[in-house]
Design an enzyme around this catalytic site. Structure first.
Site, mmCIF file in Angstrom:
data_model
loop_
_atom_site.group_PDB
_atom_site.id
_atom_site.type_symbol
_atom_site.label_atom_id
_atom_site.label_comp_id
_atom_site.label_asym_id
_atom_site.label_seq_id
_atom_site.Cartn_x
_atom_site.Cartn_y
_atom_site.Cartn_z
ATOM 1 N N ASP A 127 0.871 -1.249 0.032
ATOM 2 C CA ASP A 127 -0.017 0.001 -0.047
ATOM 3 C C ASP A 127 0.731 1.232 -0.034
ATOM 4 O O ASP A 127 0.279 2.460 -0.386
ATOM 5 C CB ASP A 127 -0.864 -0.026 1.353
ATOM 6 C CG ASP A 127 -1.886 -0.860 1.148
ATOM 7 O OD1 ASP A 127 -2.197 -1.322 0.002
ATOM 8 O OD2 ASP A 127 -2.314 -1.544 2.241
ATOM 9 N N MET A 169 -5.517 -2.437 -5.486
ATOM 10 C CA MET A 169 -5.391 -2.470 -3.939
ATOM 11 C C MET A 169 -5.193 -1.037 -3.283
ATOM 12 O O MET A 169 -4.653 -0.453 -4.197
ATOM 13 C CB MET A 169 -4.459 -3.582 -3.480
ATOM 14 C CG MET A 169 -5.285 -4.789 -3.669
ATOM 15 S SD MET A 169 -4.209 -6.211 -2.904
ATOM 16 C CE MET A 169 -5.166 -7.382 -2.218
ATOM 17 N N LYS A 213 -11.584 8.183 -29.495
ATOM 18 C CA LYS A 213 -10.757 7.350 -28.691
ATOM 19 C C LYS A 213 -11.053 6.041 -28.678
ATOM 20 O O LYS A 213 -12.225 5.525 -28.844
ATOM 21 C CB LYS A 213 -10.458 7.722 -27.135
ATOM 22 C CG LYS A 213 -9.715 8.864 -26.997
ATOM 23 C CD LYS A 213 -9.348 9.241 -25.721
ATOM 24 C CE LYS A 213 -7.899 8.382 -25.581
ATOM 25 N NZ LYS A 213 -7.129 8.801 -24.294
ATOM 26 N N ARG A 247 -16.602 -2.399 -18.768
ATOM 27 C CA ARG A 247 -16.282 -3.634 -18.123
ATOM 28 C C ARG A 247 -15.402 -3.122 -16.966
ATOM 29 O O ARG A 247 -14.590 -2.485 -17.101
ATOM 30 C CB ARG A 247 -15.373 -4.649 -18.956
ATOM 31 C CG ARG A 247 -16.337 -5.045 -20.432
ATOM 32 C CD ARG A 247 -17.118 -6.199 -20.128
ATOM 33 N NE ARG A 247 -17.633 -6.703 -21.153
ATOM 34 C CZ ARG A 247 -18.647 -6.188 -22.042
ATOM 35 N NH1 ARG A 247 -19.192 -5.136 -21.617
ATOM 36 N NH2 ARG A 247 -19.239 -6.824 -23.056
ATOM 37 N N GLN A 255 -2.072 -8.768 -7.448
ATOM 38 C CA GLN A 255 -1.126 -7.819 -7.069
ATOM 39 C C GLN A 255 -0.072 -8.123 -6.077
ATOM 40 O O GLN A 255 1.114 -7.405 -6.114
ATOM 41 C CB GLN A 255 -1.671 -6.305 -6.817
ATOM 42 C CG GLN A 255 -2.522 -5.699 -7.754
ATOM 43 C CD GLN A 255 -3.558 -4.827 -7.391
ATOM 44 O OE1 GLN A 255 -3.476 -3.622 -7.404
ATOM 45 N NE2 GLN A 255 -4.455 -5.523 -6.824
HETATM 46 P P1 ATP Z 1 -0.657 -4.506 5.156
HETATM 47 O O1 ATP Z 1 -1.329 -3.361 5.252
HETATM 48 O O2 ATP Z 1 -0.148 -4.759 4.065
HETATM 49 O O3 ATP Z 1 -2.160 -5.610 4.854
HETATM 50 P P2 ATP Z 1 -0.560 -4.544 7.760
HETATM 51 O O4 ATP Z 1 0.727 -4.623 8.797
HETATM 52 O O5 ATP Z 1 -0.994 -3.012 7.974
HETATM 53 O O6 ATP Z 1 -0.286 -5.108 6.490
HETATM 54 P P3 ATP Z 1 -2.828 -5.422 9.352
HETATM 55 O O7 ATP Z 1 -3.861 -6.627 9.269
HETATM 56 O O8 ATP Z 1 -3.345 -4.322 9.661
HETATM 57 O O9 ATP Z 1 -1.673 -5.430 8.497
HETATM 58 O O10 ATP Z 1 -1.892 -5.804 10.716
HETATM 59 C C1 ATP Z 1 -1.242 -7.094 10.891
HETATM 60 C C2 ATP Z 1 -1.216 -7.406 12.423
HETATM 61 O O11 ATP Z 1 -0.764 -6.287 13.295
HETATM 62 C C3 ATP Z 1 -2.859 -7.534 13.034
HETATM 63 O O12 ATP Z 1 -3.126 -8.856 12.602
HETATM 64 C C4 ATP Z 1 -2.461 -7.383 14.613
HETATM 65 O O13 ATP Z 1 -1.802 -8.686 14.897
HETATM 66 C C5 ATP Z 1 -1.436 -6.408 14.410
HETATM 67 N N1 ATP Z 1 -1.823 -5.284 14.939
HETATM 68 C C6 ATP Z 1 -2.661 -4.466 13.966
HETATM 69 N N2 ATP Z 1 -3.121 -3.412 14.754
HETATM 70 C C7 ATP Z 1 -2.760 -3.308 16.144
HETATM 71 C C8 ATP Z 1 -3.124 -2.789 17.155
HETATM 72 N N3 ATP Z 1 -3.514 -1.381 17.112
HETATM 73 N N4 ATP Z 1 -2.226 -3.100 18.322
HETATM 74 C C9 ATP Z 1 -1.589 -4.184 18.229
HETATM 75 N N5 ATP Z 1 -1.434 -4.962 17.051
HETATM 76 C C10 ATP Z 1 -1.912 -4.625 16.029
#
Ligand code: ATP
Length: 322
Positions: A127, A169, A213, A247, A255
């Site tokens: 992201d 995404m 176009k 479409r 991705q």
């Molecule tokens: P992506 O955005 O690429 O999917 P991400 O790291 O942002 O990756 P998330 O699903 O938001 O993915 O978070 C991954 C894990 O981090 C969660 O399943 C949880 O275990 C932990 N996590 C997320 N938010 C919190 C929070 N506020 N406090 C503690 N742990 C957290």
């Protein structure tokens, strides 16, 4: 001598393996003992941890996904869950933890560090929505995959005088959509950060058709108010004809799935070594990221309390070039 563990968390991103490899090998080069934790914070809580050596990370730099596995773990959002994780680490005498992941994962890192366990985060998410870094591991590969899809859809769109709505995404952050849209020559780009009137999109399509176009490409971020489904419904309800046949294609998890390109392999290698250097300096509670093309650290507190903004210069550029 230090004992250091590494995990990957949240959505997988191409290049995570290259980062694991760099963390393990840079740690071993310092004479440290390195450990891998399976399935993110879930494996940390359950104590699914094993020692890793240089050979365990051989032959993975070119592979997408993560050899350690990743997971979403609700329990880690609670203090009790995190204390279980700290216990697992202390039982093995581990001194520091490297967390490779995105926004949610680094929020977990921030809490863990504040609650007394030394953590260094590595910025990795397709992201590119993490404050404190210009680029995250995985975004460049994901962007190239989206772009390849756009180019292919453009070819078929031209043959049938169609307009394609391509959803990429990005729940809260339109970075991928904006960059893929500009690089793919989209007629219109819809982002979560910018309010869009669907009538303006319709007018754009109509004008493109009238000007002869052969195709039109609209790139939408999944988190935009009018995503592919909402925009298709809107056109169905409000317009008999827009000229083009419309479409919709949702790229979804395709991705995430690619093998990392050169940029992500190099970025991940630099970030992984950057994390080990931060631990060597005993600089904890920070995120390793890229600023002005240099590997630099930002306090996790700053990372979790700020939102990364999309570049309005790029939004303006997209409007000029459409
Ligand atoms: P992506 O955005 O690429 O999917 P991400 O790291 O942002 O990756 P998330 O699903 O938001 O993915 O978070 C991954 C894990 O981090 C969660 O399943 C949880 O275990 C932990 N996590 C997320 N938010 C919190 C929070 N506020 N406090 C503690 N742990 C957290």
């Amino acid at each position: 001598m230090k004992r250091v563990a590494v995990l990957t968390s949240g959505g997988d991103a191409p290049g995570m393996n290259a980062a694991i490899r760099a963390v393990v090998r840079c740690g071993v080069a310092k004479g440290w003992e390195m450990y891998g934790i399976r399935n993110g914070y879930a494996g940390l809580i359950s104590g699914n941890i094993r020692q890793m050596g240089t050979r365990d990370v051989g032959g993975i730099i070119q592979k997408g996904g993560t050899i350690l596995g990743s997971a979403r773990c609700e329990e880690f959002k609670t203090v009790e869950g995190r204390l279980k994780g700290i216990r697992s680490l202390r039982q093995l005498g581990i001194d520091a933890l490297v967390v490779i992941g995105g926004n949610g994962s680094q929020t977990g890192s921030y809490h863990l560090n504040k609650e007394g366990f030394p953590v260094v985060g590595v910025a990795s998410t397709i992201d590119n929505d993490l404050y404190g870094t210009e680029m995250t591991i995985g975004v460049d590969t994901a962007l190239n995959i989206a772009l390849e899809a756009i180019d292919r859809l453009k070819t078929t769109a031209t043959s049938h005088q169609r307009a394609f709505l391509i959803e990429v995404m990005g729940r809260k952050c339109g970075y991928l959509a904006l960059m893929a849209g500009i690089a793919g020559g989209a007629e219109y780009i819809l982002l979560p950060e910018v309010e869009t009137d669907p009538e303006e999109v319709a007018e754009n399509l109509r004008l493109a058709y009238e000007h002869g176009k052969e195709h039109a490409i609209i790139v939408v971020a999944e988190g935009a108010k009018y995503n592919a489904e909402a925009l298709t419904n809107y056109f169905d309800q409000h317009h008999d004809r827009l000229g083009f046949n419309i479409r919709a294609t949702i790229l979804g998890h395709v991705q995430r799935g690619g093998d990392p390109g050169a940029f992500d392999r190099l970025l991940a290698s630099r970030f992984g070594c950057g994390a080990i250097e931060a631990i060597d300096r005993e600089e904890y509670g920070v995120l390793v990221g890229l600023k002005e093309n240099m590997v630099q650290t930002t306090p996790l507190e700053e990372v979790v309390s700020n939102n990364k903004q999309i570049s309005m210069d790029m939004v303006r550029l997209a409007r000029i070039l459409d």
